[in-house]
Design a protein around this motif. Structure first.
Motif, PDB file in Angstrom:
ATOM      1  N   LEU A 111       0.821  -1.203   0.000  1.00 26.37           N
ATOM      2  CA  LEU A 111       0.000   0.000   0.000  1.00 26.37           C
ATOM      3  C   LEU A 111       0.857   1.256   0.000  1.00 26.37           C
ATOM      4  CD1 LEU A 111      -2.694  -0.990   2.657  1.00 26.37           C
ATOM      5  CD2 LEU A 111      -2.968  -0.935   0.175  1.00 26.37           C
ATOM      6  N   ASN A 112       0.446   2.225  -0.803  1.00 20.02           N
ATOM      7  CA  ASN A 112       1.087   3.533  -0.815  1.00 20.02           C
ATOM      8  C   ASN A 112       0.293   4.423   0.142  1.00 20.02           C
ATOM      9  OD1 ASN A 112       2.060   6.084  -1.288  1.00 20.02           O
ATOM     10  ND2 ASN A 112       1.662   6.071  -3.491  1.00 20.02           N
ATOM     11  N   TYR A 113       0.811   4.606   1.360  1.00 19.20           N
ATOM     12  CA  TYR A 113       0.083   5.333   2.397  1.00 19.20           C
ATOM     13  C   TYR A 113       0.054   6.842   2.178  1.00 19.20           C
ATOM     14  CZ  TYR A 113      -0.162   0.984   4.947  1.00 19.20           C
ATOM     15  OH  TYR A 113      -0.441  -0.306   5.318  1.00 19.20           O
ATOM     16  N   SER A 114       0.698   7.310   1.139  1.00 18.45           N
ATOM     17  CA  SER A 114       0.680   8.750   0.873  1.00 18.45           C
ATOM     18  C   SER A 114      -0.387   9.146  -0.145  1.00 18.45           C
ATOM     19  CB  SER A 114       2.060   9.216   0.386  1.00 18.45           C
ATOM     20  OG  SER A 114       2.368   8.592  -0.843  1.00 18.45           O
ATOM     21  N   LYS A 115      -1.068   8.154  -0.722  1.00 23.35           N
ATOM     22  CA  LYS A 115      -2.071   8.471  -1.742  1.00 23.35           C
ATOM     23  C   LYS A 115      -3.381   7.747  -1.465  1.00 23.35           C
ATOM     24  CE  LYS A 115      -2.891   8.838  -6.639  1.00 23.35           C
ATOM     25  NZ  LYS A 115      -2.423   8.620  -7.983  1.00 23.35           N
ATOM     26  N   LEU A 116      -4.453   8.541  -1.335  1.00 17.65           N
ATOM     27  CA  LEU A 116      -5.798   7.990  -1.145  1.00 17.65           C
ATOM     28  C   LEU A 116      -6.602   8.138  -2.426  1.00 17.65           C
ATOM     29  CD1 LEU A 116      -6.689   9.383   2.381  1.00 17.65           C
ATOM     30  CD2 LEU A 116      -6.617   6.977   1.758  1.00 17.65           C
ATOM     31  N   ASN A 117      -7.337   7.101  -2.797  1.00 22.20           N
ATOM     32  CA  ASN A 117      -8.230   7.137  -3.952  1.00 22.20           C
ATOM     33  C   ASN A 117      -9.662   6.960  -3.471  1.00 22.20           C
ATOM     34  OD1 ASN A 117      -6.064   7.208  -5.865  1.00 22.20           O
ATOM     35  ND2 ASN A 117      -5.794   5.015  -5.558  1.00 22.20           N
ATOM     36  N   GLN A 118     -10.528   7.857  -3.905  1.00 24.38           N
ATOM     37  CA  GLN A 118     -11.937   7.715  -3.543  1.00 24.38           C
ATOM     38  C   GLN A 118     -12.542   6.567  -4.330  1.00 24.38           C
ATOM     39  OE1 GLN A 118     -14.500  11.243  -3.071  1.00 24.38           O
ATOM     40  NE2 GLN A 118     -15.913  10.198  -4.437  1.00 24.38           N
ATOM     41  N   VAL A 119     -13.123   5.592  -3.605  1.00 24.85           N
ATOM     42  CA  VAL A 119     -13.718   4.427  -4.255  1.00 24.85           C
ATOM     43  C   VAL A 119     -15.234   4.412  -4.119  1.00 24.85           C
ATOM     44  CG1 VAL A 119     -11.649   3.004  -4.041  1.00 24.85           C
ATOM     45  CG2 VAL A 119     -13.371   2.960  -2.225  1.00 24.85           C
ATOM     46  N   PHE A 120     -15.761   5.225  -3.195  1.00 28.64           N
ATOM     47  CA  PHE A 120     -17.203   5.232  -2.959  1.00 28.64           C
ATOM     48  C   PHE A 120     -17.632   6.611  -2.460  1.00 28.64           C
ATOM     49  CE2 PHE A 120     -20.801   4.790   0.001  1.00 28.64           C
ATOM     50  CZ  PHE A 120     -21.739   4.251  -0.843  1.00 28.64           C
ATOM     51  N   LYS A 121     -18.779   7.045  -2.987  1.00 27.64           N
ATOM     52  CA  LYS A 121     -19.393   8.286  -2.490  1.00 27.64           C
ATOM     53  C   LYS A 121     -20.903   8.136  -2.593  1.00 27.64           C
ATOM     54  CE  LYS A 121     -19.591  13.282  -3.037  1.00 27.64           C
ATOM     55  NZ  LYS A 121     -19.068  14.438  -3.775  1.00 27.64           N
ATOM     56  N   GLN A 122     -21.557   8.470  -1.501  1.00 27.00           N
ATOM     57  CA  GLN A 122     -23.023   8.435  -1.477  1.00 27.00           C
ATOM     58  C   GLN A 122     -23.522   9.750  -0.900  1.00 27.00           C
ATOM     59  OE1 GLN A 122     -25.598   5.027  -0.120  1.00 27.00           O
ATOM     60  NE2 GLN A 122     -25.696   6.312   1.694  1.00 27.00           N
ATOM     61  N   GLU A 123     -24.450  10.366  -1.608  1.00 23.42           N
ATOM     62  CA  GLU A 123     -25.088  11.585  -1.127  1.00 23.42           C
ATOM     63  C   GLU A 123     -26.554  11.281  -0.853  1.00 23.42           C
ATOM     64  OE1 GLU A 123     -23.540  15.393  -3.218  1.00 23.42           O
ATOM     65  OE2 GLU A 123     -23.520  13.787  -4.718  1.00 23.42           O
ATOM     66  N   LEU A 124     -27.016  11.701   0.309  1.00 30.32           N
ATOM     67  CA  LEU A 124     -28.422  11.577   0.660  1.00 30.32           C
ATOM     68  C   LEU A 124     -28.993  12.981   0.781  1.00 30.32           C
ATOM     69  CD1 LEU A 124     -31.073  10.326   1.716  1.00 30.32           C
ATOM     70  CD2 LEU A 124     -29.987  10.166   3.972  1.00 30.32           C
ATOM     71  N   PHE A 125     -29.914  13.317  -0.102  1.00 31.57           N
ATOM     72  CA  PHE A 125     -30.640  14.579  -0.023  1.00 31.57           C
ATOM     73  C   PHE A 125     -31.894  14.298   0.795  1.00 31.57           C
ATOM     74  CE2 PHE A 125     -28.133  14.754  -3.853  1.00 31.57           C
ATOM     75  CZ  PHE A 125     -27.609  16.037  -3.833  1.00 31.57           C
ATOM     76  N   VAL A 126     -31.996  14.916   1.962  1.00 31.50           N
ATOM     77  CA  VAL A 126     -33.089  14.632   2.885  1.00 31.50           C
ATOM     78  C   VAL A 126     -34.266  15.549   2.600  1.00 31.50           C
ATOM     79  CG1 VAL A 126     -33.780  14.500   5.297  1.00 31.50           C
ATOM     80  CG2 VAL A 126     -31.438  13.916   4.646  1.00 31.50           C
ATOM     81  N   PHE A 127     -35.399  14.960   2.289  1.00 34.37           N
ATOM     82  CA  PHE A 127     -36.626  15.731   2.046  1.00 34.37           C
ATOM     83  C   PHE A 127     -37.467  15.817   3.316  1.00 34.37           C
ATOM     84  CE2 PHE A 127     -36.278  13.842  -2.465  1.00 34.37           C
ATOM     85  CZ  PHE A 127     -35.304  14.743  -2.808  1.00 34.37           C
ATOM     86  N   ASN A 128     -37.539  14.722   4.063  1.00 32.84           N
ATOM     87  CA  ASN A 128     -38.286  14.697   5.316  1.00 32.84           C
ATOM     88  C   ASN A 128     -37.585  13.696   6.230  1.00 32.84           C
ATOM     89  OD1 ASN A 128     -40.101  14.128   7.457  1.00 32.84           O
ATOM     90  ND2 ASN A 128     -41.845  14.686   6.176  1.00 32.84           N
ATOM     91  N   TRP A 129     -36.815  14.197   7.195  1.00 25.33           N
ATOM     92  CA  TRP A 129     -36.000  13.350   8.058  1.00 25.33           C
ATOM     93  C   TRP A 129     -36.851  12.378   8.858  1.00 25.33           C
ATOM     94  CZ3 TRP A 129     -31.160  11.940   8.263  1.00 25.33           C
ATOM     95  CH2 TRP A 129     -30.660  11.331   9.419  1.00 25.33           C
ATOM     96  N   LYS A 130     -37.910  12.872   9.480  1.00 21.29           N
ATOM     97  CA  LYS A 130     -38.726  12.024  10.354  1.00 21.29           C
ATOM     98  C   LYS A 130     -39.411  10.894   9.585  1.00 21.29           C
ATOM     99  CE  LYS A 130     -39.555  15.389  13.935  1.00 21.29           C
ATOM    100  NZ  LYS A 130     -40.499  16.169  14.700  1.00 21.29           N
ATOM    101  N   MET A 131     -39.793  11.161   8.368  1.00 24.32           N
ATOM    102  CA  MET A 131     -40.490  10.150   7.562  1.00 24.32           C
ATOM    103  C   MET A 131     -39.531   9.319   6.718  1.00 24.32           C
ATOM    104  SD  MET A 131     -43.550  10.494   8.504  1.00 24.32           S
ATOM    105  CE  MET A 131     -44.406   9.488   7.324  1.00 24.32           C
ATOM    106  N   GLY A 132     -38.251   9.648   6.750  1.00 23.08           N
ATOM    107  CA  GLY A 132     -37.271   8.880   5.995  1.00 23.08           C
ATOM    108  C   GLY A 132     -37.320   9.118   4.497  1.00 23.08           C
ATOM    109  N   GLU A 133     -37.780  10.299   4.103  1.00 21.74           N
ATOM    110  CA  GLU A 133     -37.895  10.603   2.678  1.00 21.74           C
ATOM    111  C   GLU A 133     -36.640  11.324   2.198  1.00 21.74           C
ATOM    112  OE1 GLU A 133     -41.444  12.926   2.408  1.00 21.74           O
ATOM    113  OE2 GLU A 133     -42.723  11.254   2.981  1.00 21.74           O
ATOM    114  N   GLY A 134     -36.135  10.867   1.082  1.00 24.25           N
ATOM    115  CA  GLY A 134     -34.952  11.483   0.510  1.00 24.25           C
ATOM    116  C   GLY A 134     -34.577  10.842  -0.803  1.00 24.25           C
TER     117      GLY A 134
END
Length: 167
Positions: A111-134
């Motif tokens: 492993l090259n500990y000086s370089k990080l590669n993004q392998v995953f990204k998830q964005e959750l846009f919350v429409f209604n937190w209490k109802m779990g809508e997004g």
């Protein structure tokens, strides 16, 4: 008849443009939080807060104005990379959650500990937190973490931030 048509068009416009379930509107609020230089930033050692040690340590950063938390970042270092969760809040309610996973570069020598590669990204846009809508937007595949079963899986991070600020 003209008044009824005008009223119907007004209501359609209000419903269409007045809702908070538009990712563009949420991103405008997120950009407002990110560009607010008046927010106070406090950083805590994640290991000291939780008592759980990780290979690469961890941090918890909190952005707040007055007594309102506006943004929280939990970053945990692991053997193969880093996991970061960013939560944006308005009036104490999450509006957007971003999870990223970065892995150290694999080379022929290990492993090259000086370089990080993004392998995953998830964005959750919350429409209604209490109802779990997004709305979820994903890129890549998780390697070091598991996906949660619910948006409520992010509540412990918010609770940890609130607890850290009261110490």
């Amino acid at each position: 008849m003209k008044k009824i048509l005008t009223t119907i068009l007004f209501l359609i416009g209000l419903l269409t443009f007045g809702q908070k379930n538009n990712p563009k509107q949420i991103d405008l609020e997120v950009n407002s939080i990110d560009s607010n230089s008046e927010l106070t930033i406090t950083e805590f050692d994640w290991v000291e807060l939780t008592g759980m040690a990780t290979d690469g340590g961890g941090i918890l950063k909190i952005w707040k104005d007055n007594n309102n938390i506006r943004k929280v970042i939990q970053e945990i270092g692991l053997s193969y990379g880093r996991i970061r969760t960013t939560i944006y809040l308005t009036n104490g309610i999450p509006i957007k959650v971003i999870e990223t996973e970065e892995n150290f570069e694999q080379t022929g020598d290990g492993l090259n500990y000086s370089k990080l590669n993004q392998v995953f990204k998830q964005e959750l846009f919350v429409f209604n937190w209490k109802m779990g809508e997004g709305k979820y937007k994903k890129n890549g595949k998780r390697v070091m973490s598991e996906g949660g079963c619910s948006h409520f899986d992010y509540e412990p991070i918010i609770e940890l931030a609130e607890k850290a600020l009261t110490k």
